[in-house]
Design a protein around this motif. Structure first.
Motif, mmCIF file in Angstrom:
data_model
loop_
_atom_site.group_PDB
_atom_site.id
_atom_site.type_symbol
_atom_site.label_atom_id
_atom_site.label_comp_id
_atom_site.label_asym_id
_atom_site.label_seq_id
_atom_site.Cartn_x
_atom_site.Cartn_y
_atom_site.Cartn_z
ATOM 1 N N TRP A 44 23.919 59.182 -19.160
ATOM 2 C CA TRP A 44 22.480 59.357 -18.954
ATOM 3 C C TRP A 44 21.797 58.055 -19.346
ATOM 4 O O TRP A 44 21.792 57.684 -20.526
ATOM 5 C CB TRP A 44 21.958 60.524 -19.798
ATOM 6 C CG TRP A 44 20.465 60.666 -19.940
ATOM 7 C CD1 TRP A 44 19.728 60.504 -21.080
ATOM 8 C CD2 TRP A 44 19.512 61.048 -18.925
ATOM 9 N NE1 TRP A 44 18.394 60.750 -20.841
ATOM 10 C CE2 TRP A 44 18.228 61.087 -19.521
ATOM 11 C CE3 TRP A 44 19.631 61.349 -17.565
ATOM 12 C CZ2 TRP A 44 17.070 61.419 -18.818
ATOM 13 C CZ3 TRP A 44 18.478 61.679 -16.857
ATOM 14 C CH2 TRP A 44 17.215 61.717 -17.477
ATOM 15 N N SER A 46 18.954 56.751 -20.303
ATOM 16 C CA SER A 46 17.722 57.343 -20.836
ATOM 17 C C SER A 46 16.566 56.347 -20.898
ATOM 18 O O SER A 46 16.709 55.239 -21.425
ATOM 19 C CB SER A 46 18.020 57.850 -22.254
ATOM 20 O OG SER A 46 16.875 57.839 -23.075
ATOM 21 N N GLY A 47 15.428 56.779 -20.403
ATOM 22 C CA GLY A 47 14.232 55.931 -20.467
ATOM 23 C C GLY A 47 13.803 55.651 -21.894
ATOM 24 O O GLY A 47 13.465 54.517 -22.252
ATOM 25 N N PHE A 48 13.840 56.688 -22.717
ATOM 26 C CA PHE A 48 13.469 56.528 -24.132
ATOM 27 C C PHE A 48 14.382 55.511 -24.808
ATOM 28 O O PHE A 48 13.930 54.603 -25.505
ATOM 29 C CB PHE A 48 13.558 57.883 -24.850
ATOM 30 C CG PHE A 48 13.547 57.779 -26.343
ATOM 31 C CD1 PHE A 48 12.387 57.478 -27.022
ATOM 32 C CD2 PHE A 48 14.720 57.976 -27.076
ATOM 33 C CE1 PHE A 48 12.379 57.367 -28.408
ATOM 34 C CE2 PHE A 48 14.723 57.867 -28.458
ATOM 35 C CZ PHE A 48 13.548 57.557 -29.125
ATOM 36 N N ASP A 58 8.411 54.315 -24.914
ATOM 37 C CA ASP A 58 8.741 55.129 -23.738
ATOM 38 C C ASP A 58 7.439 55.565 -23.063
ATOM 39 O O ASP A 58 7.066 56.731 -23.037
ATOM 40 C CB ASP A 58 9.570 56.343 -24.195
ATOM 41 C CG ASP A 58 10.143 57.136 -23.028
ATOM 42 O OD1 ASP A 58 10.124 56.626 -21.886
ATOM 43 O OD2 ASP A 58 10.607 58.272 -23.265
ATOM 44 N N ASN A 122 6.602 59.708 -23.376
ATOM 45 C CA ASN A 122 7.714 60.549 -23.821
ATOM 46 C C ASN A 122 7.224 61.960 -24.140
ATOM 47 O O ASN A 122 6.203 62.157 -24.787
ATOM 48 C CB ASN A 122 8.377 59.925 -25.063
ATOM 49 C CG ASN A 122 9.595 60.716 -25.486
ATOM 50 O OD1 ASN A 122 9.489 61.713 -26.195
ATOM 51 N ND2 ASN A 122 10.760 60.302 -25.038
ATOM 52 N N ARG A 158 12.608 66.783 -12.156
ATOM 53 C CA ARG A 158 12.384 67.294 -13.525
ATOM 54 C C ARG A 158 10.960 67.798 -13.630
ATOM 55 O O ARG A 158 10.021 67.041 -13.360
ATOM 56 C CB ARG A 158 12.634 66.151 -14.499
ATOM 57 C CG ARG A 158 11.999 66.325 -15.879
ATOM 58 C CD ARG A 158 12.481 65.212 -16.785
ATOM 59 N NE ARG A 158 11.713 65.063 -17.994
ATOM 60 C CZ ARG A 158 12.009 64.179 -18.943
ATOM 61 N NH1 ARG A 158 13.052 63.366 -18.803
ATOM 62 N NH2 ARG A 158 11.263 64.079 -20.023
ATOM 63 N N HIS A 189 12.640 70.895 -18.514
ATOM 64 C CA HIS A 189 12.475 70.334 -19.854
ATOM 65 C C HIS A 189 11.589 71.245 -20.695
ATOM 66 O O HIS A 189 10.739 71.953 -20.168
ATOM 67 C CB HIS A 189 11.878 68.927 -19.771
ATOM 68 C CG HIS A 189 12.228 68.068 -20.946
ATOM 69 N ND1 HIS A 189 13.293 68.331 -21.773
ATOM 70 C CD2 HIS A 189 11.663 66.942 -21.439
ATOM 71 C CE1 HIS A 189 13.362 67.391 -22.708
ATOM 72 N NE2 HIS A 189 12.375 66.539 -22.533
ATOM 73 N N VAL A 214 18.080 69.590 -21.445
ATOM 74 C CA VAL A 214 18.069 68.478 -22.401
ATOM 75 C C VAL A 214 17.761 69.046 -23.785
ATOM 76 O O VAL A 214 16.607 69.111 -24.197
ATOM 77 C CB VAL A 214 17.008 67.412 -22.008
ATOM 78 C CG1 VAL A 214 17.058 66.224 -22.965
ATOM 79 C CG2 VAL A 214 17.199 66.951 -20.570
ATOM 80 N N THR A 216 17.143 68.588 -26.872
ATOM 81 C CA THR A 216 16.781 67.681 -27.963
ATOM 82 C C THR A 216 16.167 68.460 -29.109
ATOM 83 O O THR A 216 16.594 68.334 -30.260
ATOM 84 C CB THR A 216 15.822 66.587 -27.453
ATOM 85 O OG1 THR A 216 16.490 65.823 -26.448
ATOM 86 C CG2 THR A 216 15.383 65.656 -28.584
ATOM 87 N N ALA A 237 20.276 63.362 -24.944
ATOM 88 C CA ALA A 237 19.441 62.328 -24.310
ATOM 89 C C ALA A 237 19.199 61.080 -25.148
ATOM 90 O O ALA A 237 18.769 60.057 -24.605
ATOM 91 C CB ALA A 237 18.099 62.932 -23.892
#
Ligand code: SPV
Ligand code: MG
Length: 294
Positions: A44, A46-48, A58, A122, A158, A189, A214, A216, A237
């Motif tokens: 993945w 991940s953008g973050f 992010d 984010n 998403r 999400h 995801v 988290t 993630a």
């Protein structure tokens, strides 16, 4: 020969299985190599985490060109299919379809786009979290599907409907529209402390497309529950970047305060481990084959 496997087709196969697949985050080629070696099904991007590794937030502070540079490096060191977090597509339908064209020729497996406005923030940050008009988002999905240059490139849609508090009905309605627009999978999400919301979503969704979670904030949920509810992929993630922040901070603070590197060898790898990770032995063997004085 070193033929490049079709990452999109591999990703599609993983998503379609009855068995749950697992993705781990990577934010640079080193992390991607470690994730691939650990046997994860998917990397993945991940953008973050990529933002964090580049010292950015992010919130679309990293450009699509910077993202592509990171992905290129990852692509070169692992054959594990990469699923890219494309945030909100770096603009409108046109920016997103241009990105998808580039990603699909690079051998990246797929791109995930989320239904918020640009710049995205984010999902776990209190701040401006605004859903994009569903019809406009469907246009972005259709543009991407019409522009991808490999047949099996996956577009993951998403929805952030639950994250912004728009409710289950809105989440399901949006997901259905995204499916009809051509999305290959839906990522649902949530920022709840339990998985109840996403499990309820899955129950209603009833397998219309592969589903991705995801976990988290609801990380304690046994993964058998996701599998039994029909999820095809779970994404961890941000755990590689959080692991590296923890490890680097600990070593750095210890060395700084004791003014020496004594006693840290059990917290760092030997140089040989890095040599092995990137196969230094291969280049020595190649010297004998290709280099006149090798
Ligand atoms: C990311 O990894 O960048 C994600 C997942 O989009 S999350 O940060 O959990 O929203
Ligand atoms: Mg993201």
């Amino acid at each position: 020969g070193n033929a490049v496997p079709d990452a999109g087709a591999a990703l599609k196969r993983l998503l379609a299985r009855d068995r749950l697949a697992f993705a781990m985050e990577a934010h640079n080629p080193l992390a991607a190599r470690i994730v691939g070696n650990a046997g994860f099904d998917v990397v993945w991007a991940s953008g973050f985490s990529i933002s964090t590794a580049l010292g950015k937030r992010d919130r679309n502070e990293v450009s699509s060109t910077q993202l592509i540079d990171v992905l290129q490096g990852m692509r070169e060191v692992t054959d594990t299919p990469i699923l890219v977090d494309a945030d909100t597509g770096f603009g409108d339908f046109n920016n997103f379809r241009l990105l998808v064209r580039r990603l699909s020729v690079m051998g990246v497996g797929g791109a995930c786009i989320e239904d918020k406005t640009f710049p995205k923030l984010n999902s776990f940050v209190n701040g401006r979290q605004v859903l994009i008009d569903a019809e406009e988002f469907c246009g972005k999905i259709r543009a991407a599907k019409d522009s991808q240059l490999s047949n099996d490139f996956c577009i993951v849609a998403r929805t952030e409907a639950l994250v912004v508090g728009a409710g289950m009905h809105e989440a399901l309605e949006r997901a259905e529209r995204y499916r009809l627009a051509g999305a290959d999978a839906i990522l649902i999400h949530s920022k709840e402390k339990t998985a109840d919301q996403v499990l309820e979503f899955a129950l209603h969704w009833a397998g219309r497309t592969p589903l991705i979670a995801v976990p988290t904030t609801y990380s304690e949920t046994p993964c058998e529950l996701f599998e039994a509810s029909g999820f095809g992929l779970v994404i961890w993630a941000n755990h590689m970047i959080r692991a590296s922040v923890a490890a680097m901070s600990e070593v750095c603070n210890q060395v700084s305060s004791q003014r020496s590197v004594q006693g840290i060898s059990n917290k760092i790898v030997a140089m040989e481990e890095v040599f092995d990770l990137f196969d230094y032995a291969e280049v020595t063997a190649a010297e004998r084959r290709y280099c006149p004085n090798g």
